[in-house]
Design a protein around this motif. Structure first.
Motif, PDB file in Angstrom:
ATOM      1  N   ARG A 134       4.136  -1.063   3.377  1.00 49.70           N
ATOM      2  CA  ARG A 134       4.608  -2.405   3.004  1.00 49.70           C
ATOM      3  C   ARG A 134       3.550  -3.484   3.251  1.00 49.70           C
ATOM      4  NH1 ARG A 134      10.369  -2.517   2.212  1.00 49.70           N
ATOM      5  NH2 ARG A 134      11.267  -0.470   2.610  1.00 49.70           N
ATOM      6  N   LYS A 135       2.301  -3.057   3.446  1.00 52.53           N
ATOM      7  CA  LYS A 135       1.208  -3.998   3.651  1.00 52.53           C
ATOM      8  C   LYS A 135       0.472  -4.246   2.332  1.00 52.53           C
ATOM      9  CE  LYS A 135       0.401  -2.534   8.449  1.00 52.53           C
ATOM     10  NZ  LYS A 135      -0.594  -1.929   9.383  1.00 52.53           N
ATOM     11  N   PRO A 136       0.011  -5.473   2.092  1.00 49.75           N
ATOM     12  CA  PRO A 136      -0.738  -5.760   0.860  1.00 49.75           C
ATOM     13  C   PRO A 136      -2.155  -5.193   0.934  1.00 49.75           C
ATOM     14  CG  PRO A 136      -0.685  -7.700   2.250  1.00 49.75           C
ATOM     15  CD  PRO A 136       0.183  -6.675   2.935  1.00 49.75           C
ATOM     16  N   ILE A 137      -2.746  -4.934  -0.219  1.00 50.56           N
ATOM     17  CA  ILE A 137      -4.086  -4.333  -0.271  1.00 50.56           C
ATOM     18  C   ILE A 137      -5.126  -5.368  -0.709  1.00 50.56           C
ATOM     19  CG2 ILE A 137      -3.050  -2.106  -0.846  1.00 50.56           C
ATOM     20  CD1 ILE A 137      -4.160  -2.432  -3.696  1.00 50.56           C
ATOM     21  N   ASP A 138      -6.387  -5.102  -0.364  1.00 51.86           N
ATOM     22  CA  ASP A 138      -7.479  -5.982  -0.780  1.00 51.86           C
ATOM     23  C   ASP A 138      -7.699  -5.931  -2.292  1.00 51.86           C
ATOM     24  OD1 ASP A 138      -7.970  -6.865   1.748  1.00 51.86           O
ATOM     25  OD2 ASP A 138      -9.756  -5.644   2.086  1.00 51.86           O
ATOM     26  N   GLY A 139      -7.452  -4.773  -2.888  1.00 55.58           N
ATOM     27  CA  GLY A 139      -7.606  -4.656  -4.342  1.00 55.58           C
ATOM     28  C   GLY A 139      -9.029  -4.861  -4.815  1.00 55.58           C
ATOM     29  N   ALA A 140     -10.003  -4.314  -4.091  1.00 52.45           N
ATOM     30  CA  ALA A 140     -11.399  -4.438  -4.513  1.00 52.45           C
ATOM     31  C   ALA A 140     -11.627  -3.733  -5.843  1.00 52.45           C
ATOM     32  CB  ALA A 140     -12.325  -3.870  -3.437  1.00 52.45           C
ATOM     33  N   ASN A 141     -11.076  -2.529  -5.962  1.00 55.38           N
ATOM     34  CA  ASN A 141     -11.208  -1.791  -7.216  1.00 55.38           C
ATOM     35  C   ASN A 141     -10.055  -2.120  -8.155  1.00 55.38           C
ATOM     36  OD1 ASN A 141     -12.473   0.046  -8.967  1.00 55.38           O
ATOM     37  ND2 ASN A 141     -11.195   1.739  -8.261  1.00 55.38           N
ATOM     38  N   ASP A 142      -8.845  -2.058  -7.636  1.00 54.72           N
ATOM     39  CA  ASP A 142      -7.650  -2.257  -8.457  1.00 54.72           C
ATOM     40  C   ASP A 142      -7.355  -3.749  -8.594  1.00 54.72           C
ATOM     41  OD1 ASP A 142      -5.387  -1.864  -9.918  1.00 54.72           O
ATOM     42  OD2 ASP A 142      -4.268  -0.802  -8.364  1.00 54.72           O
ATOM     43  N   GLY A 143      -8.117  -4.366  -9.473  1.00 57.43           N
ATOM     44  CA  GLY A 143      -7.973  -5.786  -9.739  1.00 57.43           C
ATOM     45  C   GLY A 143      -9.312  -6.481  -9.780  1.00 57.43           C
ATOM     46  N   LEU A 159      -4.801   0.996   1.802  1.00 57.43           N
ATOM     47  CA  LEU A 159      -5.585  -0.031   2.478  1.00 57.43           C
ATOM     48  C   LEU A 159      -7.087   0.233   2.365  1.00 57.43           C
ATOM     49  CD1 LEU A 159      -3.547  -0.825   5.740  1.00 57.43           C
ATOM     50  CD2 LEU A 159      -3.398  -1.865   3.460  1.00 57.43           C
ATOM     51  N   ASP A 160      -7.472   1.408   1.878  1.00 56.86           N
ATOM     52  CA  ASP A 160      -8.892   1.712   1.681  1.00 56.86           C
ATOM     53  C   ASP A 160      -9.457   1.134   0.387  1.00 56.86           C
ATOM     54  OD1 ASP A 160      -9.388   3.062   4.040  1.00 56.86           O
ATOM     55  OD2 ASP A 160      -8.755   5.004   3.226  1.00 56.86           O
ATOM     56  N   ASP A 161      -8.613   0.491  -0.407  1.00 59.88           N
ATOM     57  CA  ASP A 161      -9.132  -0.147  -1.628  1.00 59.88           C
ATOM     58  C   ASP A 161      -9.792  -1.456  -1.223  1.00 59.88           C
ATOM     59  OD1 ASP A 161      -9.768  -1.029  -4.109  1.00 59.88           O
ATOM     60  OD2 ASP A 161      -7.710  -1.221  -4.853  1.00 59.88           O
ATOM     61  N   ASN A 162     -10.990  -1.335  -0.651  1.00 58.23           N
ATOM     62  CA  ASN A 162     -11.722  -2.489  -0.142  1.00 58.23           C
ATOM     63  C   ASN A 162     -13.166  -2.439  -0.622  1.00 58.23           C
ATOM     64  OD1 ASN A 162     -13.026  -0.608   1.604  1.00 58.23           O
ATOM     65  ND2 ASN A 162     -11.357  -0.829   3.087  1.00 58.23           N
ATOM     66  N   LEU A 163     -13.932  -3.446  -0.249  1.00 60.19           N
ATOM     67  CA  LEU A 163     -15.307  -3.583  -0.736  1.00 60.19           C
ATOM     68  C   LEU A 163     -16.178  -2.401  -0.319  1.00 60.19           C
ATOM     69  CD1 LEU A 163     -17.074  -5.570  -2.357  1.00 60.19           C
ATOM     70  CD2 LEU A 163     -17.714  -6.631  -0.180  1.00 60.19           C
ATOM     71  N   GLU A 164     -15.868  -1.783   0.793  1.00 59.13           N
ATOM     72  CA  GLU A 164     -16.648  -0.654   1.299  1.00 59.13           C
ATOM     73  C   GLU A 164     -16.684   0.506   0.309  1.00 59.13           C
ATOM     74  OE1 GLU A 164     -16.430   2.543   5.041  1.00 59.13           O
ATOM     75  OE2 GLU A 164     -15.289   0.664   5.118  1.00 59.13           O
ATOM     76  N   HIS A 165     -15.658   0.610  -0.529  1.00 64.44           N
ATOM     77  CA  HIS A 165     -15.550   1.748  -1.446  1.00 64.44           C
ATOM     78  C   HIS A 165     -15.878   1.375  -2.899  1.00 64.44           C
ATOM     79  CE1 HIS A 165     -13.042   3.022   2.032  1.00 64.44           C
ATOM     80  NE2 HIS A 165     -13.691   4.154   1.811  1.00 64.44           N
ATOM     81  N   ALA A 218       0.859  -1.196   0.000  1.00 66.27           N
ATOM     82  CA  ALA A 218       0.000   0.000   0.000  1.00 66.27           C
ATOM     83  C   ALA A 218       0.893   1.243   0.000  1.00 66.27           C
ATOM     84  CB  ALA A 218      -0.916  -0.011   1.218  1.00 66.27           C
ATOM     85  N   ASP A 219       1.688   1.371  -1.066  1.00 60.44           N
ATOM     86  CA  ASP A 219       2.752   2.382  -1.062  1.00 60.44           C
ATOM     87  C   ASP A 219       2.267   3.794  -1.371  1.00 60.44           C
ATOM     88  OD1 ASP A 219       2.245   1.310  -3.632  1.00 60.44           O
ATOM     89  OD2 ASP A 219       4.169   2.014  -4.389  1.00 60.44           O
ATOM     90  N   ASN A 220       0.949   3.963  -1.546  1.00 64.69           N
ATOM     91  CA  ASN A 220       0.407   5.322  -1.689  1.00 64.69           C
ATOM     92  C   ASN A 220      -0.533   5.656  -0.527  1.00 64.69           C
ATOM     93  OD1 ASN A 220       0.442   7.663  -3.488  1.00 64.69           O
ATOM     94  ND2 ASN A 220      -1.755   7.299  -3.722  1.00 64.69           N
ATOM     95  N   ASP A 221      -0.503   4.851   0.511  1.00 68.25           N
ATOM     96  CA  ASP A 221      -1.367   5.083   1.668  1.00 68.25           C
ATOM     97  C   ASP A 221      -0.906   6.352   2.395  1.00 68.25           C
ATOM     98  OD1 ASP A 221      -3.410   3.062   3.333  1.00 68.25           O
ATOM     99  OD2 ASP A 221      -2.464   4.629   4.561  1.00 68.25           O
ATOM    100  N   PRO A 222      -1.848   7.171   2.863  1.00 72.16           N
ATOM    101  CA  PRO A 222      -1.446   8.384   3.590  1.00 72.16           C
ATOM    102  C   PRO A 222      -0.691   8.093   4.885  1.00 72.16           C
ATOM    103  CG  PRO A 222      -3.840   8.063   3.697  1.00 72.16           C
ATOM    104  CD  PRO A 222      -3.301   7.092   2.685  1.00 72.16           C
ATOM    105  N   ASP A 223      -0.841   6.885   5.409  1.00 72.29           N
ATOM    106  CA  ASP A 223      -0.114   6.473   6.609  1.00 72.29           C
ATOM    107  C   ASP A 223       1.105   5.658   6.183  1.00 72.29           C
ATOM    108  OD1 ASP A 223       0.848   5.390   8.966  1.00 72.29           O
ATOM    109  OD2 ASP A 223      -1.130   4.799   9.730  1.00 72.29           O
ATOM    110  N   SER A 224       2.278   6.182   6.386  1.00 72.07           N
ATOM    111  CA  SER A 224       3.508   5.530   5.905  1.00 72.07           C
ATOM    112  C   SER A 224       3.755   4.184   6.587  1.00 72.07           C
ATOM    113  CB  SER A 224       4.715   6.449   6.114  1.00 72.07           C
ATOM    114  OG  SER A 224       4.890   6.748   7.498  1.00 72.07           O
ATOM    115  N   THR A 225       3.152   3.943   7.747  1.00 72.61           N
ATOM    116  CA  THR A 225       3.338   2.650   8.411  1.00 72.61           C
ATOM    117  C   THR A 225       2.627   1.522   7.661  1.00 72.61           C
ATOM    118  OG1 THR A 225       1.395   2.911   9.862  1.00 72.61           O
ATOM    119  CG2 THR A 225       3.498   3.795  10.659  1.00 72.61           C
ATOM    120  N   HIS A 226       1.783   1.877   6.677  1.00 72.91           N
ATOM    121  CA  HIS A 226       1.062   0.878   5.887  1.00 72.91           C
ATOM    122  C   HIS A 226       1.734   0.577   4.542  1.00 72.91           C
ATOM    123  CE1 HIS A 226      -2.901   2.158   8.089  1.00 72.91           C
ATOM    124  NE2 HIS A 226      -2.120   1.389   8.830  1.00 72.91           N
TER     125      HIS A 226
END
Length: 338
Positions: A145-154, A311-317, A135-143
């Motif tokens: 190196r975390k993988p994303i759900d990819g609800a939209n992007d994928g 990390l906000d790329d999830n089903l909620e959005h 999640a290298d574009n997340d506004p929180d830099s601590t995220h």
């Protein structure tokens, strides 16, 4: 006197119109008439079910992040292949070992599902099905190196293709062939936090492989790439490489959007030039392919929207209305093909 003036104005207007029409060639007039006709609502083909497509997004996300070389990725790939097979497609897989930006060897799988495989006139629909490992574009830099759900992007592009395949299977009314290609290893491109310099060659690895290793004798009239087609507030501007390689296909699809009643989602305006899966399809495979990709010109976080590589790329959005607009537009395009 007023009648004379009115008569004079009417004659003058008629002369102006006649003069203008005289300067338009038959081809120009034909193009203008076609454009005007396209503005009228005239939907064709089955109705795209946005609730079903939304469920397909959720089913993919339920596996977890589908980053390369993970069990979630492999299990989701098997599920995608099974679903296309359920909808009457002839399904095959193209496996390859591809080298990532950092030297990591990626176990890639392009999934190819063919509707009416015997048909000689074929349209290519494609989307990537892997997700961003970071999640290298997340506004929180601590995220970062975390993988994303990819609800939209994928997941959204694959979901739209699955729902189109389901509708084609139910209706049986399309006489041409459609190839649904789920491309892998799109999102292993160089992360923003990496020390190495970003290169467009580190993206769309599965598409590069597919374009260089087409099935024997494969031909498609044109292709449509679906990328990030489920986001809230999404609009689809005319992407730069699409206009460079396949401007007539852009016109065709934008015209279909208006005829299907979703023209507001497809502005008659240009977006950016995006390094995406359609680039190798155009450059290597010589298949004129356009990119339907969300563009947010006023979003400060990213022109791809606020959830891109976060990390906000999830089903909620995910927005059912966006899925409907894209899916119905593609169906309209397919069912107006001769």
């Amino acid at each position: 006197m007023k009648k004379l003036i009115l008569l004079f104005l009417m004659i003058l207007l008629a002369l102006v119109v006649a003069f203008a029409m005289g300067w338009l060639s038959p081809a120009d007039r034909s193009a203008e008439e076609a454009e005007a006709a396209a503005e009228r609502l005239h939907p064709v083909g089955p109705s795209f079910d946005a609730d079903s497509a939304y469920a397909f997004v959720g089913a993919q996300c339920a596996f977890g992040p589908r980053a390369m070389n993970t069990s979630a990725h492999d299990r989701c790939g098997d599920w995608i292949a099974r679903k296309f097979s359920e909808y009457g497609c002839e399904v095959s897989s193209q496996h390859a070992r591809l080298r990532g930006y950092d030297g990591t060897m990626l176990n890639s799988r392009n999934i190819i599902a063919r509707y009416r495989p015997a048909a000689t006139t074929r349209i290519l629909l494609c989307a990537h099905w892997d997700t961003r490992p970071w999640a290298d574009n997340d506004p929180d830099s601590t995220h970062w190196r975390k993988p994303i759900d990819g609800a939209n992007d994928g997941a959204s592009g694959v979901a739209v293709m699955l729902e189109i395949a389901r509708q084609l299977h139910l209706s049986g009314g399309l006489t041409i062939g459609v190839d649904f290609v789920c491309l892998d290893a799109e999102d292993w491109g160089t992360p923003q936090w990496a020390n190495s310099q970003d290169s467009e060659d580190t993206w769309a690895l599965g598409a590069q492989y597919f374009a260089a290793h087409l099935p024997a004798g494969y031909e498609a009239r044109y292709g449509i790439l679906l990328d990030m087609v489920g986001g809230q507030g999404a609009r689809f501007y005319r992407e730069g490489f699409s206009m460079q390689f396949a401007p007539e296909i852009v016109k065709k699809v934008w015209r279909a959007a208006r005829a299907a009643g979703f023209g507001s989602y497809f502005p008659k305006a240009d977006g950016g030039m995006i390094t995406d899966d359609h680039v190798p399809l155009n450059r290597i495979a010589n298949i004129p392919t356009i990119d339907l990709i969300a563009f947010y010109p006023d979003c400060t976080q990213s022109s791809f929207g606020p959830t891109w590589h976060t990390l906000d790329d999830n089903l909620e959005h995910i927005d059912r209305h966006t899925l409907k607009a894209v899916g119905q537009t593609v169906i309209q395009t397919l069912f107006t093909e001769k």
